[in-house]
Motif scaffolding. Structure first.
Motif, short mmCIF file in Angstrom:
data_model
loop_
_atom_site.label_atom_id
_atom_site.label_comp_id
_atom_site.label_asym_id
_atom_site.label_seq_id
_atom_site.Cartn_x
_atom_site.Cartn_y
_atom_site.Cartn_z
N THR A 68 1.21 -1.04 0.31
CA THR A 68 0.27 0.31 0.34
C THR A 68 0.95 1.33 -0.53
O THR A 68 1.72 1.56 0.46
N ARG A 69 0.02 2.27 0.04
CA ARG A 69 0.80 3.78 -0.06
C ARG A 69 -0.26 4.81 -0.03
O ARG A 69 -1.25 4.69 -0.35
N SER A 94 -3.09 3.69 -2.29
CA SER A 94 -3.57 3.15 -3.29
C SER A 94 -2.48 1.26 -3.16
O SER A 94 -2.35 1.24 -2.13
N ILE A 104 -6.90 2.28 -6.91
CA ILE A 104 -6.68 2.91 -5.67
C ILE A 104 -7.89 1.68 -5.04
O ILE A 104 -8.41 0.96 -4.79
N ASN B 90 6.79 8.58 0.08
CA ASN B 90 5.42 7.97 -0.86
C ASN B 90 5.20 8.85 -2.58
O ASN B 90 5.47 9.59 -2.40
N ILE B 92 2.90 9.14 -6.03
CA ILE B 92 1.52 8.09 -7.36
C ILE B 92 1.77 9.37 -8.22
O ILE B 92 1.51 10.78 -8.00
N ILE B 104 -3.76 5.05 -12.82
CA ILE B 104 -2.49 5.64 -11.77
C ILE B 104 -1.42 4.57 -12.73
O ILE B 104 -1.32 3.22 -13.25
N THR B 107 3.05 3.47 -8.62
CA THR B 107 3.42 3.64 -6.76
C THR B 107 4.85 3.74 -6.33
O THR B 107 5.09 2.44 -6.82
N SER C 102 -14.27 2.71 -5.97
CA SER C 102 -12.92 4.36 -5.70
C SER C 102 -12.87 3.69 -7.31
O SER C 102 -11.68 2.88 -7.94
#
Lengths: 143, 143, 143
Positions: A68-69, A94, A104, B90, B92, B104, B107, C102
């Motif tokens: 995750t971020r 994310s 997401i 972080n 993104i 995206i 990330t 989302s």
């Protein structure tokens, strides 16, 4: 910041350290959805510790790990009494799966009650109110 | 901030200007993935300049252009000696294709060694460690 | 920050309050796309008020509501004269539909001309230049 970093490296003990001795943590779905059931509710130190134990020991090896971020956008900050401060922030987390694709995981709002009276800031309470209901995967780590 | 702005407007010379004379840039995939191969490794000024030349001249017209937006969330900042500072954030990066849909792109985490001893801050080294392996498109610009 | 918060809670009157008496708001698609048509153009107080009225009254009940979260990454800030400041920021707005999934709604750049000469900062003008053309849904609220 330490909170975000702890979660993104899956360090549950560092996560626990972000809370005051009498701190609480709750995640729940968006107010408006009319679903008042909390997904995670750790309202005592013992329950916070239990969560660490579950993620690190009990569930270990039973789930597919994921990266995750966390990103936060603070939008409100009000001073309380006794070195307390209330902060509200948008969050977006994310998620990268084992195949290396990113998406997401969840968005929402943090409502934080922070104790600044000690040398190290700690959460008196942290509420993560999620917009996202159908996350692309089961949540193991707190948000 | 200048770094992000330079990349998002595809200004490779402004990107180069963000690095110290002996600065280096590396992108690679996440530590844990066990894939130690760097995707981009520019460890000398000459190699940084080469990247500018490749993007601006050599590859020009050979790829479908794309728009990016960078967002960073700093989570760790430690003071080094001699006006140096180490920052971890972080990141993104969103991506918009020619059809106008946004997704995206990638990330991950920036590990920056920044020289603050001069009037203008510069990267001594910048490492972009990407979570995302299967990006929705081939990467032309640095991250 | 108040601007972001107002939009994310769909409070159009609070949105209006972010603008100076002679403030203007415009959203349009990315410069490079060669599509100079503005999607929203509110260049007088009367038109800003009209937008509030349309969202709150005229369109009320005619669209499927949706939740947004705004995130901004400031990358340029230049001082003007008379307490004015020009700020440029990347923005990413996430979007959660009724089913609870989302996604990215829109990304782009804010170009803000802010009046800091009064106790409360206000927009003289706010331009939202969107990368995203094919948004996953019709835009009701300003960006």
């Amino acid at each position: 910041m330490k909170y975000l970093a702890a979660l993104d490296r899956h360090d549950m003990n560092a996560w626990l350290e972000c809370f005051a001795e009498e701190g609480s943590y709750i995640t729940r779905e968006n107010h408006d959805a009319g679903l008042p059931v909390a997904m995670m509710l750790d309202d005592t130190r013992a329950r916070l510790k239990d969560r660490v134990k579950f993620v690190d020991e009990v569930w270990s090896g039973t789930y597919e790990d994921y990266a995750t971020r966390h990103f936060v956008q603070r939008f409100e900050c009000t001073q309380g009494s006794g070195g307390r401060v209330n902060v509200r922030s948008n969050f977006i987390v994310s998620y990268t799966n084992r195949q290396g694709g990113s998406d997401i995981l969840v968005t929402g709002v943090y409502e934080d009650d922070i104790d600044l009276s000690k040398p190290e800031a700690r959460f008196k309470s942290k509420r993560a109110i999620m917009d996202t209901v159908t996350t692309p995967r089961y949540l193991v780590y707190p948000i």
